[in-house]
Scaffold this motif. Sequence first.
Motif, mmCIF file in Angstrom:
data_model
loop_
_atom_site.group_PDB
_atom_site.id
_atom_site.type_symbol
_atom_site.label_atom_id
_atom_site.label_comp_id
_atom_site.label_asym_id
_atom_site.label_seq_id
_atom_site.Cartn_x
_atom_site.Cartn_y
_atom_site.Cartn_z
ATOM 1 N N VAL A 102 36.018 42.227 40.684
ATOM 2 C CA VAL A 102 35.413 40.929 40.949
ATOM 3 C C VAL A 102 33.944 41.080 40.602
ATOM 4 O O VAL A 102 33.170 41.672 41.352
ATOM 5 C CB VAL A 102 35.567 40.543 42.429
ATOM 6 N N ALA A 103 33.522 40.597 39.427
ATOM 7 C CA ALA A 103 32.173 40.829 38.937
ATOM 8 C C ALA A 103 31.249 39.667 39.252
ATOM 9 O O ALA A 103 31.683 38.520 39.383
ATOM 10 C CB ALA A 103 32.200 41.083 37.427
ATOM 11 N N GLN A 104 29.954 39.977 39.346
ATOM 12 C CA GLN A 104 28.931 38.973 39.619
ATOM 13 C C GLN A 104 28.776 38.023 38.436
ATOM 14 O O GLN A 104 28.733 38.442 37.285
ATOM 15 C CB GLN A 104 27.595 39.681 39.860
ATOM 16 N N VAL A 105 28.710 36.736 38.724
ATOM 17 C CA VAL A 105 28.366 35.739 37.711
ATOM 18 C C VAL A 105 27.256 34.861 38.293
ATOM 19 O O VAL A 105 27.118 34.771 39.508
ATOM 20 C CB VAL A 105 29.580 34.887 37.305
ATOM 21 N N PRO A 106 26.455 34.204 37.455
ATOM 22 C CA PRO A 106 25.234 33.565 37.952
ATOM 23 C C PRO A 106 25.432 32.529 39.042
ATOM 24 O O PRO A 106 24.597 32.410 39.935
ATOM 25 C CB PRO A 106 24.655 32.919 36.682
ATOM 26 N N GLU A 107 26.507 31.758 38.987
ATOM 27 C CA GLU A 107 26.596 30.612 39.887
ATOM 28 C C GLU A 107 27.229 30.948 41.235
ATOM 29 O O GLU A 107 27.425 30.076 42.052
ATOM 30 C CB GLU A 107 27.396 29.470 39.224
ATOM 31 N N ARG A 108 27.552 32.194 41.479
ATOM 32 C CA ARG A 108 28.215 32.502 42.740
ATOM 33 C C ARG A 108 27.880 33.906 43.182
ATOM 34 O O ARG A 108 27.453 34.739 42.412
ATOM 35 C CB ARG A 108 29.724 32.337 42.602
ATOM 36 N N THR B 56 32.941 31.470 46.966
ATOM 37 C CA THR B 56 32.004 30.438 46.547
ATOM 38 C C THR B 56 32.614 29.632 45.409
ATOM 39 O O THR B 56 33.123 30.214 44.449
ATOM 40 C CB THR B 56 30.677 31.064 46.070
ATOM 41 N N PRO B 57 32.602 28.295 45.471
ATOM 42 C CA PRO B 57 33.195 27.500 44.393
ATOM 43 C C PRO B 57 32.583 27.832 43.043
ATOM 44 O O PRO B 57 31.379 28.013 42.919
ATOM 45 C CB PRO B 57 32.888 26.055 44.818
ATOM 46 N N GLY B 58 33.416 27.923 42.027
ATOM 47 C CA GLY B 58 32.946 28.260 40.692
ATOM 48 C C GLY B 58 34.070 28.117 39.689
ATOM 49 O O GLY B 58 35.117 27.528 39.971
ATOM 50 N N GLU B 59 33.858 28.669 38.504
ATOM 51 C CA GLU B 59 34.833 28.527 37.418
ATOM 52 C C GLU B 59 36.161 29.181 37.755
ATOM 53 O O GLU B 59 37.224 28.665 37.407
ATOM 54 C CB GLU B 59 34.261 29.165 36.151
ATOM 55 N N LEU B 60 36.122 30.308 38.437
ATOM 56 C CA LEU B 60 37.332 31.081 38.689
ATOM 57 C C LEU B 60 37.779 30.919 40.133
ATOM 58 O O LEU B 60 36.994 31.117 41.061
ATOM 59 C CB LEU B 60 37.076 32.560 38.384
ATOM 60 N N ASN B 61 39.047 30.564 40.334
ATOM 61 C CA ASN B 61 39.635 30.447 41.659
ATOM 62 C C ASN B 61 40.215 31.801 42.026
ATOM 63 O O ASN B 61 41.290 32.179 41.560
ATOM 64 C CB ASN B 61 40.726 29.369 41.648
ATOM 65 N N PHE B 62 39.501 32.540 42.870
ATOM 66 C CA PHE B 62 39.928 33.896 43.180
ATOM 67 C C PHE B 62 41.205 33.927 44.006
ATOM 68 O O PHE B 62 42.003 34.854 43.874
ATOM 69 C CB PHE B 62 38.809 34.663 43.887
ATOM 70 N N TYR C 30 43.729 32.035 43.625
ATOM 71 C CA TYR C 30 44.796 31.944 42.621
ATOM 72 C C TYR C 30 44.974 33.284 41.910
ATOM 73 O O TYR C 30 46.106 33.722 41.663
ATOM 74 C CB TYR C 30 44.465 30.851 41.605
ATOM 75 N N LEU C 31 43.850 33.941 41.598
ATOM 76 C CA LEU C 31 43.933 35.253 40.957
ATOM 77 C C LEU C 31 44.651 36.257 41.851
ATOM 78 O O LEU C 31 45.487 37.039 41.377
ATOM 79 C CB LEU C 31 42.530 35.765 40.639
ATOM 80 N N TRP C 32 44.355 36.241 43.154
ATOM 81 C CA TRP C 32 45.064 37.154 44.078
ATOM 82 C C TRP C 32 46.569 36.894 44.006
ATOM 83 O O TRP C 32 47.357 37.847 43.974
ATOM 84 C CB TRP C 32 44.591 36.964 45.520
ATOM 85 N N ASP C 33 46.959 35.624 43.990
ATOM 86 C CA ASP C 33 48.383 35.282 43.931
ATOM 87 C C ASP C 33 49.027 35.799 42.646
ATOM 88 O O ASP C 33 50.154 36.309 42.662
ATOM 89 C CB ASP C 33 48.569 33.763 44.028
ATOM 90 N N VAL C 34 48.310 35.670 41.522
ATOM 91 C CA VAL C 34 48.848 36.168 40.243
ATOM 92 C C VAL C 34 49.081 37.670 40.307
ATOM 93 O O VAL C 34 50.146 38.178 39.922
ATOM 94 C CB VAL C 34 47.888 35.826 39.079
ATOM 95 N N LEU C 35 48.108 38.384 40.815
ATOM 96 C CA LEU C 35 48.230 39.841 40.894
ATOM 97 C C LEU C 35 49.340 40.251 41.857
ATOM 98 O O LEU C 35 50.101 41.190 41.582
ATOM 99 C CB LEU C 35 46.897 40.448 41.332
ATOM 100 N N GLU C 36 49.438 39.554 42.977
ATOM 101 C CA GLU C 36 50.479 39.873 43.956
ATOM 102 C C GLU C 36 51.869 39.617 43.387
ATOM 103 O O GLU C 36 52.782 40.436 43.560
ATOM 104 C CB GLU C 36 50.282 39.047 45.230
ATOM 105 N N ARG C 37 52.042 38.473 42.728
ATOM 106 C CA ARG C 37 53.356 38.124 42.185
ATOM 107 C C ARG C 37 53.841 39.154 41.164
ATOM 108 O O ARG C 37 55.054 39.353 41.014
ATOM 109 C CB ARG C 37 53.312 36.734 41.541
ATOM 110 N N HIS C 38 52.916 39.792 40.489
ATOM 111 C CA HIS C 38 53.288 40.796 39.488
ATOM 112 C C HIS C 38 53.174 42.214 40.037
ATOM 113 O O HIS C 38 53.179 43.183 39.286
ATOM 114 C CB HIS C 38 52.434 40.618 38.231
ATOM 115 N N HIS C 39 53.051 42.310 41.363
ATOM 116 C CA HIS C 39 53.098 43.593 42.068
ATOM 117 C C HIS C 39 52.046 44.568 41.551
ATOM 118 O O HIS C 39 52.328 45.743 41.292
ATOM 119 C CB HIS C 39 54.504 44.211 41.961
ATOM 120 N N TYR C 40 50.820 44.056 41.412
ATOM 121 C CA TYR C 40 49.708 44.920 41.005
ATOM 122 C C TYR C 40 49.466 45.975 42.067
ATOM 123 O O TYR C 40 49.297 45.666 43.241
ATOM 124 C CB TYR C 40 48.450 44.073 40.793
#
Length: 232
Positions: free
Chosen positions: A170-176, A181-187, A189-199
């Motif tokens: 999870v890298a730093q980006v300027p707006e968050r 924090t609301p921004g371009e990427l919904n984290f 949702y990302l957690w759900d993607v990684l979980e569903r694929h058994h990361y």
Amino acid sequence: MPPLQFCANLTWLFTELPELSQRIYAAAAAGFRAVEAAWPYDEELLELQRARDATGVEMVLINTPPGNLRAGDLGLGAVPGREQEFRQGLEQAVQYAQALQCKRIHLMAGRVPLGSNRADVAQDMERIFIQNLTYAADLLSKDVFHWQIMDGNLTQNILRYFPHIGHVQVAQVPERNEPDTPGELNFSYLWDVLERHHYQGFVGCEYHPLGGTAAGLGWLKEYWTRKEARED
């Protein structure tokens, strides 16, 4: 779905404490079972080993040395004319990784040299990077850091290259600052993607929290609480 494993990036988190070894203790106290660090080379290796052994946390990632940060360096893996420095830095990284039982080294490619035109040096930098990757092939592999910034097609890239992904950050980006924090990427949702694929790897937390690290970990505590409730 199995819960994700998060690790604290000690170069970005717990910076209220001056030493990396102190931050290891702080990360363990905050509930992290693993940590990572950009460049641990200014700290005595023995102190880092002691902190790791005392807390039981796992060191999951370190970077190769960046070169001269004050001169604008940020890695040497793809910088023409710096091959010997890269190899020396790689040897140091391997020494620290072995001592800390760290299984991953991020080979930092670096920046376009100051005063150079990107288009003019791109081909040469790619050649040097491949050469250095080949040299380090028994220890290192290309990573997929900063995908969302460079490509924007994060979800599809994860699904396409999932068998080759060994680490996520999870890298730093300027707006968050914090991942909630609301921004371009919904984290979430990302957690759900990684979980569903058994990361099974770690998710490194590489960002500057607002108001101190402890105050900025609410999103992670919420994730852990939600996962515990789901398992119950």
